[in-house]
Write an enzyme that holds these catalytic residues in place. Structure first.
Site, PDB file in Angstrom:
ATOM      1  N   ASN A   9       0.873  -1.176   0.000  1.00 24.38           N
ATOM      2  CA  ASN A   9       0.000   0.000   0.000  1.00 24.38           C
ATOM      3  C   ASN A   9       0.907   1.222   0.000  1.00 24.38           C
ATOM      4  OD1 ASN A   9      -1.800   2.039   0.508  1.00 24.38           O
ATOM      5  ND2 ASN A   9      -2.261   1.415   2.620  1.00 24.38           N
ATOM      6  N   LYS A  11       0.132   4.220  -0.219  1.00 21.00           N
ATOM      7  CA  LYS A  11      -0.507   5.399   0.403  1.00 21.00           C
ATOM      8  C   LYS A  11      -0.284   6.634  -0.487  1.00 21.00           C
ATOM      9  CE  LYS A  11       0.221   3.269   4.857  1.00 21.00           C
ATOM     10  NZ  LYS A  11       0.158   3.415   6.279  1.00 21.00           N
ATOM     11  N   HIS A  94      -9.413   1.001   4.789  1.00 24.49           N
ATOM     12  CA  HIS A  94      -8.151   1.156   5.519  1.00 24.49           C
ATOM     13  C   HIS A  94      -8.379   2.048   6.743  1.00 24.49           C
ATOM     14  CE1 HIS A  94      -4.026   2.301   6.436  1.00 24.49           C
ATOM     15  NE2 HIS A  94      -3.664   1.218   5.781  1.00 24.49           N
ATOM     16  N   GLU A  96      -6.750   4.397   7.921  1.00 25.36           N
ATOM     17  CA  GLU A  96      -6.539   5.835   7.661  1.00 25.36           C
ATOM     18  C   GLU A  96      -7.779   6.444   6.997  1.00 25.36           C
ATOM     19  OE1 GLU A  96      -2.810   5.381   5.615  1.00 25.36           O
ATOM     20  OE2 GLU A  96      -1.876   4.771   7.496  1.00 25.36           O
ATOM     21  N   GLU A 166      -5.479  -5.437  10.402  1.00 31.63           N
ATOM     22  CA  GLU A 166      -4.481  -4.395  10.647  1.00 31.63           C
ATOM     23  C   GLU A 166      -4.785  -3.700  11.975  1.00 31.63           C
ATOM     24  OE1 GLU A 166      -2.399  -3.140   6.832  1.00 31.63           O
ATOM     25  OE2 GLU A 166      -4.072  -1.784   7.133  1.00 31.63           O
ATOM     26  N   GLY A 172       2.366   1.896  10.752  1.00 32.61           N
ATOM     27  CA  GLY A 172       3.305   3.013  10.612  1.00 32.61           C
ATOM     28  C   GLY A 172       3.978   3.414  11.909  1.00 32.61           C
ATOM     29  N   SER A 212       3.446  -2.570  10.335  1.00 33.76           N
ATOM     30  CA  SER A 212       4.895  -2.577  10.547  1.00 33.76           C
ATOM     31  C   SER A 212       5.548  -3.916  10.198  1.00 33.76           C
ATOM     32  CB  SER A 212       5.225  -2.148  11.982  1.00 33.76           C
ATOM     33  OG  SER A 212       4.757  -0.821  12.208  1.00 33.76           O
TER      34      SER A 212
HETATM   35  C1  PEP Z   1      -0.743  -0.142   6.003  1.00 32.19           C
HETATM   36  O1  PEP Z   1      -0.790   1.020   5.663  1.00 32.19           O
HETATM   37  O2  PEP Z   1      -1.655  -0.896   5.624  1.00 32.19           O
HETATM   38  C2  PEP Z   1       0.355  -0.590   6.846  1.00 32.19           C
HETATM   39  C3  PEP Z   1       0.291  -1.787   7.355  1.00 32.19           C
HETATM   40  O3  PEP Z   1       1.386   0.303   7.048  1.00 32.19           O
HETATM   41  P1  PEP Z   1       2.829  -0.031   7.713  1.00 32.19           P
HETATM   42  O4  PEP Z   1       3.312  -1.304   7.068  1.00 32.19           O
HETATM   43  O5  PEP Z   1       3.670   1.155   7.368  1.00 32.19           O
HETATM   44  O6  PEP Z   1       2.601  -0.194   9.167  1.00 32.19           O
END
Ligand code: PEP
Length: 248
Positions: A9, A11, A94, A96, A166, A172, A212
């Site tokens: 992703n 973003k 997501h 976000e 998630e 992040g 992460s």
């Molecule tokens: C994500 O945005 O779906 C995500 C898991 O981000 P990160 O890997 O940076 O934690």
């Protein structure tokens, strides 16, 4: 046997030319990958990235889709537009989007239906906040989000849906869920799907972990009973990290 799926992703990162450069770096490095490889750039990058991945094993997804076919929805994008560009997957719900753009369980369900209507494969994100985990609400949040996202979705359509677990506190932040907690959550989501549909559908649906994930922790996360790959944010932006995860 569920095939692992690793999706990047991107973003709000990468211009179209930067996206193409990353694909050109990735192409030779992932060409023999055992897993399904997907990248999800911004809308503006999609045509160039679809073109750059043509004839390769890298599939392309969008980061969102609107539920209407077309109309007065400034800033949104329709399934028909994504389909014409050559997109195969689409991330829906997501955290976000839930947090910054007021996405709800109901809008996520509407977007999911639109994706299926246009033959796109949804990656539906669910996950608890830190405060919900601390108050032992993880399973009830996952049950609610999964059930409402899948409201009125047929058994046949479940073949094309990927779920991404998630935990919001792990996205992040550099904090990864423990392997046991991540696998337990994916197993729990699978049990919710079994109760909504049946055991066979639950055993076939792919459930990713995201939060992460790095080359250094991908192996232990993905060698579990119920985690079928990952949705990768930060580490999908550089070829070496993403390939390290794809080749966990
Ligand atoms: C994500 O945005 O779906 C995500 C898991 O981000 P990160 O890997 O940076 O934690």
């Amino acid at each position: 046997m569920r095939r692992k799926i690793i999706a990047g992703n991107w973003k709000m990162n990468k211009t179209p030319s930067e996206g193409v450069n990353l694909i050109n770096e990735l192409k030779p490095l992932v060409k023999d990958a055992d897993v399904e490889v997907v990248v999800c750039p911004t809308f503006v990058c999609l045509p160039a990235v679809v073109e750059a991945t043509r004839g390769t094993n890298i599939k392309v997804g969008a980061q969102n889709i609107h539920w209407a076919d077309n109309g007065a929805f400034t800033g949104e994008i329709s399934g028909e537009m994504l389909k014409e560009v050559g997109v195969e997957y689409v991330i829906i719900g997501h955290s976000e989007r839930r947090r910054y753009f007021a996405e709800t369980d109901a809008t996520i369900n509407s977007r999911l239906k639109a994706a299926l209507k246009y033959g796109l494969k949804p990656i539906v994100c669910v996950g608890e906040l830190l405060i919900e985990r601390e108050n032992e609400l993880t399973n009830s949040v996952l049950k609610r989000q999964t059930t409402l996202a899948l409201k009125d979705i047929s058994s046949e359509d479940m073949n094309n849906i990927v779920i991404a677990y998630e935990p919001v506190w792990a996205i992040g932040t550099g904090r990864t869920a423990s392997v046991e907690d991540a696998n337990d959550a994916c197993k729990f989501i699978r049990s919710v799907i079994a109760s909504l549909y049946n055991e066979e559908i639950a055993q076939n649906v792919r459930i990713q972990y995201g939060g992460s994930v790095k080359p250094s922790n991908a192996n232990e996360l993905f060698n579990t009973s119920d985690i079928d790959g990952g949705l990768i944010g930060g580490a999908s932006l550089t070829a070496s990290d993403f390939v390290g995860i794809v080749k966990y």
